[in-house]
Structures are given as structure tokens and as C-alpha cells.
Scaffold this motif. Sequence first.
Motif, PDB file in Angstrom:
ATOM      1  N   MET A   1       0.820  -1.181   0.000  1.00  0.00           N
ATOM      2  CA  MET A   1       0.000   0.000   0.000  1.00  0.00           C
ATOM      3  C   MET A   1       0.875   1.260   0.000  1.00  0.00           C
ATOM      4  N   PHE A   2       1.964   1.244   0.783  1.00  0.00           N
ATOM      5  CA  PHE A   2       2.871   2.379   0.823  1.00  0.00           C
ATOM      6  C   PHE A   2       4.222   1.938   0.286  1.00  0.00           C
ATOM      7  N   ASP A   3       4.870   2.804  -0.466  1.00  0.00           N
ATOM      8  CA  ASP A   3       6.197   2.503  -0.991  1.00  0.00           C
ATOM      9  C   ASP A   3       7.307   2.903  -0.036  1.00  0.00           C
ATOM     10  N   ILE A   4       6.975   3.652   1.006  1.00  0.00           N
ATOM     11  CA  ILE A   4       7.991   4.089   1.952  1.00  0.00           C
ATOM     12  C   ILE A   4       7.860   3.291   3.243  1.00  0.00           C
ATOM     13  N   PRO A   5       8.966   3.048   3.937  1.00  0.00           N
ATOM     14  CA  PRO A   5       8.879   2.299   5.191  1.00  0.00           C
ATOM     15  C   PRO A   5       8.220   3.147   6.281  1.00  0.00           C
ATOM     16  N   LEU A   6       7.248   2.575   6.942  1.00  0.00           N
ATOM     17  CA  LEU A   6       6.560   3.267   8.024  1.00  0.00           C
ATOM     18  C   LEU A   6       7.196   2.886   9.345  1.00  0.00           C
ATOM     19  N   GLN A   7       7.255   3.818  10.270  1.00  0.00           N
ATOM     20  CA  GLN A   7       7.880   3.590  11.561  1.00  0.00           C
ATOM     21  C   GLN A   7       6.807   3.489  12.633  1.00  0.00           C
ATOM     22  N   VAL A  57       1.484   4.495  13.105  1.00  0.00           N
ATOM     23  CA  VAL A  57       2.772   4.517  12.412  1.00  0.00           C
ATOM     24  C   VAL A  57       3.064   5.946  11.978  1.00  0.00           C
ATOM     25  N   ARG A  58       4.343   6.209  11.778  1.00  0.00           N
ATOM     26  CA  ARG A  58       4.780   7.533  11.359  1.00  0.00           C
ATOM     27  C   ARG A  58       5.409   7.424   9.979  1.00  0.00           C
ATOM     28  N   PHE A  59       5.089   8.402   9.155  1.00  0.00           N
ATOM     29  CA  PHE A  59       5.797   8.512   7.899  1.00  0.00           C
ATOM     30  C   PHE A  59       7.184   9.073   8.210  1.00  0.00           C
ATOM     31  N   PRO A  60       8.233   8.589   7.593  1.00  0.00           N
ATOM     32  CA  PRO A  60       9.577   9.101   7.856  1.00  0.00           C
ATOM     33  C   PRO A  60       9.652  10.626   7.681  1.00  0.00           C
ATOM     34  N   ASP A  61      10.451  11.262   8.518  1.00  0.00           N
ATOM     35  CA  ASP A  61      10.682  12.709   8.474  1.00  0.00           C
ATOM     36  C   ASP A  61       9.437  13.527   8.784  1.00  0.00           C
TER      37      ASP A  61
END
Length: 65
Positions: A1-7, A57-61
Amino acid sequence: MFDIPLQPVSDDELEAILTAALRSSGGHLTRPTECFMATASARHLVDRMALAGLRVVRFPDRRLT
């Protein structure tokens, strides 16, 4: 679903974020009462979210400062 790693956000960090968001009585409560109510409410929300199986979860930055 997301291409970026979620924290994942820890429960303690989520509680701190919610506590800060809830501390705004507009001057109707004393500061100690406001802090106590915000902390108790935040802890309750974190516990209920965990019981419901929800994780934050947090999106990076994207940290709050």
C-alpha cells in the motif's frame, strides 16, 4: 500500500503526543488539573486503541517538535 517504510510509534510516544494535544482548556482549569486530565485521557486512549488492535505509524521525516 505504501512505498515508503513506516515507523511504528511506541505507546509512550503516542501518549505524549495525545497528552500535548489534549492540554488546552482555554483557561477554564488550573494547570495541574489540566495536565492530570490530559495525561489520564491520553493513557486511556492508548490502552483502548491497543485493545482494539490499532497501531500508529509515522511517515519518515514527519516528527513533531
